[in-house]
Each structure stands twice: as structure tokens, then as C-alpha cells.
Motif scaffolding. Structure first.
Motif, short mmCIF file in Angstrom:
data_model
loop_
_atom_site.label_atom_id
_atom_site.label_comp_id
_atom_site.label_asym_id
_atom_site.label_seq_id
_atom_site.Cartn_x
_atom_site.Cartn_y
_atom_site.Cartn_z
N ARG A 135 0.84 -1.20 0.00
CA ARG A 135 0.00 0.00 0.00
C ARG A 135 0.87 1.25 0.00
NH1 ARG A 135 -4.11 1.54 4.85
NH2 ARG A 135 -2.11 1.71 5.94
N GLU A 139 0.70 4.22 -2.81
CA GLU A 139 0.46 5.62 -2.47
C GLU A 139 1.60 6.52 -2.95
OE1 GLU A 139 -0.07 5.46 1.72
OE2 GLU A 139 -2.18 4.82 1.59
N GLU A 166 -8.02 -3.66 5.97
CA GLU A 166 -8.09 -2.37 5.28
C GLU A 166 -7.06 -2.30 4.16
OE1 GLU A 166 -7.48 2.38 6.29
OE2 GLU A 166 -7.89 0.95 7.90
N GLU A 167 -5.83 -2.74 4.44
CA GLU A 167 -4.78 -2.68 3.41
C GLU A 167 -5.12 -3.60 2.23
OE1 GLU A 167 -4.34 -2.95 6.57
OE2 GLU A 167 -2.75 -1.63 7.29
N GLU A 169 -8.09 -4.59 1.16
CA GLU A 169 -9.19 -4.03 0.39
C GLU A 169 -8.72 -2.86 -0.47
OE1 GLU A 169 -12.21 -3.19 3.25
OE2 GLU A 169 -12.94 -5.27 3.30
N GLU A 170 -7.82 -2.02 0.08
CA GLU A 170 -7.31 -0.90 -0.71
C GLU A 170 -6.50 -1.38 -1.90
OE1 GLU A 170 -5.33 2.20 1.39
OE2 GLU A 170 -6.77 2.22 3.04
N ILE A 171 -5.70 -2.43 -1.70
CA ILE A 171 -4.91 -2.98 -2.81
C ILE A 171 -5.82 -3.55 -3.89
CG2 ILE A 171 -3.30 -4.83 -3.43
CD1 ILE A 171 -2.03 -4.43 -0.63
N ASP A 173 -8.89 -2.79 -4.49
CA ASP A 173 -9.71 -1.74 -5.11
C ASP A 173 -8.99 -1.00 -6.23
OD1 ASP A 173 -11.94 -2.29 -3.58
OD2 ASP A 173 -11.45 -0.82 -2.02
N VAL A 174 -7.64 -0.94 -6.19
CA VAL A 174 -6.91 -0.18 -7.22
C VAL A 174 -6.40 -1.08 -8.35
CG1 VAL A 174 -6.23 1.61 -5.59
CG2 VAL A 174 -4.72 -0.35 -5.95
N TYR A 199 -14.80 -9.71 -3.61
CA TYR A 199 -13.75 -9.45 -4.58
C TYR A 199 -13.52 -10.57 -5.59
CZ TYR A 199 -12.53 -5.37 -1.81
OH TYR A 199 -12.55 -4.16 -1.17
#
Length: 575
Positions: A135, A139, A166-167, A169-171, A173-174, A199
Motif C-alpha cells: 500500500r 500511495e 483495510e490494506e 481491500e485498498e490494494i 480496489d486499485v 472481490y
């Protein structure tokens, strides 16, 4: 050919590594029905799953080519819970894709982030990393995700347990929505099912180990010991099995540091692994284990996640795991890839019920055995020595020294010196508390000095719970902060056990019992106004005198409920 469906360069790499046939999980993943699909995979630890997902994503990465061109952006992303596991995955995929020209970069916490940025800028087809560091690179803009064709979540259950939801899901999502998502998880709790539903698209479920058969190559054994003898029991277990590699689990960093230092002092080649170590210190410890300079690794649960050590034949639970999943993850460090392993659970006497509950929850059948005694270890040493010393090819200079020795000493003396030299290198076994005779100073008339006036106490265990004076006595001493010479008669019944404490110290004993009581204790101790029933033949009668006052009785302890606050009480110490 078992791998004939794979690209030629991948097949050649497997052949060079000696892969004659796929493991169960590898065979399932390269089957025709998995082509292009999302996968939700459960497989036994050490079953070859790293190579399995390397094979699964070959069609996405190579896209029909035998060799890969320069990588403008990564094509595959593997997310792993720990630095050690990520580095291990990088090593495996590097040789698997080497003949195809594949470049594999790692991005893990604790390493130089600028070096990782340069590796990404130089072009990497596959990127392996831990959630937080990946992540961070996303960023910073150093990790481009627009060309990702496949994402692998390795040991997803552990990542969620470690708080990386959280990490992750962020990965995800992108990354492109049309990507493939391969999710590997030893267990499928509700959070994993939710992650897969969110996912993945119509994921194919692959389970290569039937329920109840996980870790079938591990021999589980449990030993019950007095709390004060846990360290000595660990020493004797390590000496009895003498595995090429052993991992000992503790609950805290402090206990890891203390036990590793104690083992080293006793002559074991031991290293410690805990979260307080730097990455260089961790790498040094792991390398010592891999090249056999060290044979024992003492670790916390978090530090040991994802570690794959060769020839690890023994796992010792010096402290009980917090739950059944942790028990499985710890134990899974051995018995990998078809090799046999042994798992020993060292259980304080008063926590036996807790240990049995953990084993049931993990669907594991363990054999309860006695802790290895010093005599057992010496007998095993003798067997190993006779198996080890076998005449073979001998150099001329060694023969010359041998002839000289025979001229000066008898053959028996030389052989005895050889045995002595061998034993000198071995740590000395320990005498375990509670295994010897009771030496509490009984008088010839059957009575003991100082026990003319006593108070009776009750314990909530008896013969039905396999109660035995050998371990009840050390438990009383630990809970009440007294010595064994200050405990009188012990009467074991079917459901409870009664014992005597001199009246002069009964109040102090009761206070210590209250202070040492914890919610985890399966055994409660309280004052008994009645005393035990008379024994046949008149023995065991309650001493003369009025019943002791109620002030000796601790407040009632109800199983499953936290006791109310008590004056002078403090937090209990986990056994």
C-alpha cells in the motif's frame, strides 16, 4: 508428462528442480476447469501451494509466450502476511519463471524502500509483498497496478487475523476489476467468506485436504507437568527427540527471550524470533537455522508466521496457543510436504481441560504421555549412539592413531572415552518436579510435625479429572505461595480433593489463592469447613477442635464468570 499442459519454459524449470509429479493442490490448480477462473483454495501447509499458484497464474503472465518481454508494469501481484513468507515466495517464483525471463521483485516492511523502488522502476513482471509495504508503494506511485492480470492472497486468514483487512481491500480496489483473484486460506471463517464474495467472481472452490485430515503427517502428543517444571520439560522434550530442527512457541517476547537464553546456557544451539528484532537480526537467525548452525528456534506466534524451515521435525508448545487456529498454524511448521513431524504440547496441570478443549476444537487427536525423564533420555542417547557410530572408510593417519591408542589402552577404555566425548556435547537432562518420592518428613507414627492443628481446603478436581498427588502438590504450592513441606494430608475423591494447611498459615494461604486465581484456571481452591469424610479404618479423620472461621474461605468462584474485586488482588500470571 504430468506438467505437459504448462508452457515449455515452466515445465523445464520444474524438471530441473526434480518435480516428477504434481502435489494434490498443484494437480487441482492446473486442471482444465480452473483456466481463467477465480479460485478459493484450502490446502495443507507445506503442500506445495506456492508453486501451485505460480503455475495457476502462468497463463495470465505469459499469455501464450515462451519468454517475457521487458515489463513496463507488473502483471501479477502476490500479497503475503509476513516478510519471511514474502521472501520465500519470491525465491520460489524466481526459479519457476527464470527460463521465461520473468523478473520477481519484493516489497516488504523492514527493508530499504529506495532499493525496492529502483527494482520496480527497472521492470518487474511479478511483485511479492506484505500488505502495508505494498500500500505504501501504491500511495507513493512507485507500484503501478493498471496492468495487473492476477492477484494472489496467500494465507489470507492470517492476514485478516493480523489486522490487514483495510490494506488488502485498498490494494484490491486499485487493481483492474477484470483481474483474476486467487485466494489461499487454510481456514474459511466468516471474514474470508465475505472477502471472497466481495472481490471474487464465481470462484471455484478447491479443497485438497478433507475435513479432519489436516496435518495427518504430524504425531501429536501432550504432557502435563507442574507449572514450575515447564522449562525443564521443554529441555527434556528437546533432548529426547533430538530433531534436526525444532521450533518452540511462547506467548510473549519476554518469554521467548528468557527461554532462548536459558536453552543456550544449557548447551542448545538456539535462536530467538520475536517482533522486537530488526530485519537483519531475523535474517541472521533464520540463516543460522537453515545452515544448521542452530537447531532450536524459540518464537512468538506472530514472528513464526510464514516461516518454512527445512528439516523441522519437532514443534513444542511451551505455552498454550490462544485458540484452535493458532494451534494448527503453529503445528503446521512441521510435517510439511509429506515429511513426518512431531508436535508436543506442554500443559500445566491446572490447564489440562483448556488444552483438551483446544485439541477438540482443532479436530486433533493427541496422545497424553509422561514427560521424558532423565533416564528415558539417557536410554535414547545410548540407542542413538549405537546407531551413529558405525565403522566405515578410515584414513591411514586415523588408523595409525587408533593403533597407538590400542597399544596404550584397552579397547573397552577407548570405547568408553568415545562415549564420554559424545555425551559431553549433549545438554544435561533435567529432573522434573513431582516425579520423585515424597520427602516431606513423615514421622514413624504416620503423623507429621507441625500438623497437629490444621485447616482443610477443597480443590474442584478429583479422580474423575485424573487428579494425582504428584501434580496436585506443586499446584497447591504455586497457588498458595508455600512449600511442599507446608502441605499436610491430601485426600483425592471422585470429584474433589481435600488437603491440609497448618492453621497458623491458613489465612496467608487463602489470601495467596485469591491473588493467583485467574479466569483461565480450571481448578478452584476454597476453604472447607467440613473436611473430608472419614477414611476406612479410621484414617483421615478431621483433627480435633472447632471448625475454622469463615475468614479463611475465598469468595466463590463461578466458572465462566469473572470473580468480583478483592482487596489486595492482582492480575494472575498465565501458566
Amino acid at each position: 508428462m504430468p506438467f505437459s499442459s504448462l508452457p515449455a519454459t515452466i515445465g523445464e524449470a520444474l524438471a530441473e528442480r526434480g518435480y516428477a509429479a504434481p502435489t494434490d493442490v498443484q494437480a487441482a490448480i492446473i486442471s482444465q476447469e480452473t483456466e481463467g477462473r477465480d479460485l478459493l483454495v484450502s490446502a495443507q501447509t507445506g503442500s506445495g501451494k506456492t508453486v501451485a499458484f505460480g503455475l495457476a497464474m502462468a497463463s495470465d503472465v505469459l499469455n501464450g509466450q515462451e519468454r517475457l518481454p521487458y515489463a513496463v508494469e507488473p502483471l501479477a501481484l502476490i500479497v503475503a502476511p509476513t516478510r519471511e513468507l514474502a521472501m520465500q515466495v519470491q525465491r520460489e517464483l524466481s526459479w519457476l519463471y527464470a527460463k521465461a525471463g520473468g523478473r520477481v521483485a519484493s516489497c516488504v516492511g523492514g527493508m530499504n524502500i529506495r532499493q525496492e523502488q529502483r527494482a520496480l522502476q527497472s521492470g518487474a513482471h511479478i511483485v511479492v509483498g506484505t500488505p502495508g509495504r505494498l500500500r505504501d508503494h501504491i500511495e507513493r506511485g512507485s507500484l503501478a497496478t493498471g496492468s495487473i492480470k492476477v492477484v494472489v492472497l496467500d494465507e489470507a486468514d492470517e492476514m485478516l487475523d493480523m489486522g490487514f483487512r483495510e490494506e488488502i481491500e485498498e490494494i484490491l480496489d486499485v487493481t483492474p476489476p477484470e483481474r483474476r483473484t486467487l485466494l489461499f486460506s487454510a481456514t474459511l471463517p466468516r471474514p474470508i467468506a465475505h472477502l471472497a464474495k466481495t472481490y471474487q467472481r464465481d470462484a471455484l472452490r478447491i479443497q485438497t485436504v478433507a475435513s479432519g485430515q489436516a496435518h495427518a503427517d504430524i504425531d501429536y502428543r501432550a504432557i502435563a507437568v507442574p507449572p514450575s517444571a515447564i522449562e525443564n520439560a521443554v529441555v527434556n522434550v528437546l533432548r529426547f527427540y533430538e530433531a534436526d530442527g525444532a521450533m518452540v512457541f511462547c506467548a510473549t517476547r519476554e518469554n521467548v527471550r528468557r527461554l532462548a537464553a536459558s536453552l543456550t546456557e544449557r548447551g542448545f544451539s538456539a535462536v530467538a524470533l520475536s517482533g522486537e528484532l530488526s530485519q537483519n537480526e531475523r535474517n541472521h537467525a533464520l540463516q543460522a537455522l537453515r545452515d544448521r548452525r542452530a537447531r532450536v528456534c524459540v518464537a512468538t506466534d506472530v514472528a513464526a508466521r510464514g516461516i518454512d524451515l527445512p528439516n523441522l521435525g519437532l514443534v513444542v508448545h511451551a505455552e498454550l496457543p490462544i485458540d484452535a487456529e493458532t494451534l494448527q498454524h503453529r503445528s503446521g511448521r512441521t510435517g510439511r510436504a509429506g515429511r513426518k513431524g512431531t508436535c508436543i504440547m506442554v500443559v500445566p496441570y491446572q490447564r489440562r481441560r483448556r488444552a483438551e478443549g483446544l485439541l477438540r476444537a482443532a479436530n486433533v487427536k493427541a496422545q497424553w504421555v509422561d514427560a521424558p525423564s532423565a533416564e528415558d533420555i539417557r536410554a535414547r542417547d545410548q540407542e542413538r549412539l549405537l546407531e551413529t557410530i558405525v565403522p566405515g572408510e578410515v584414513a591411514d593417519e586415523d588408523l595409525a592413531i587408533g593403533r597407538t591408542l590400542l597399544e596404550r589402552h584397552s579397547a573397552e577404555e577407548i570405547a568408553a572415552a568415545l562415549v564420554r566425548a559424545h555425551r559431553r556435547e549433549l545438554p544435561e537432562p533435567e529432573e522434573l518436579l513431582g516425579s520423585g518420592p515424597d520427602d516431606r518428613g513423615q514421622r514413624p507414627d504416620g503423623k507429621r510435625d507441625g500438623f497437629e492443628d490444621v485447616v482443610w481446603f477443597r480443590m474442584s478436581i478429583g479422580r474423575n479429572d485424573r487428579a494425582d498427588a504428584r501434580w496436585i502438590l506443586p499446584l497447591i504450592c504455586r497457588r498458595g505461595h508455600i512449600t511442599k513441606n507446608e502441605v499436610g494430608a491430601i485426600r483425592i475423591g471422585d470429584r474433589e480433593t481435600m488437603f491440609q494447611i497448618p492453621r497458623a498459615m491458613a489465612d496467608r494461604f487463602a489470601q495467596a489463592v485469591r491473588k493467583t486465581a485467574t479466569e483461565d484456571d480450571d481448578v478452584r481452591i476454597e476453604h472447607s469447613a467440613e473436611g473430608p469424610p472419614p477414611m476406612r479404618g479410621g484414617g483421615g479423620r478431621r483433627p480435633n477442635g472447632p471448625p475454622p472461621e469463615k475468614r479463611y474461605a475465598p469468595k466463590p468462584y463461578h466458572r465462566g464468570k469473572k470473580p468480583g474485586p478483592k482487596a489486595g488482588s492482582g492480575p494472575g500470571r498465565r501458566g
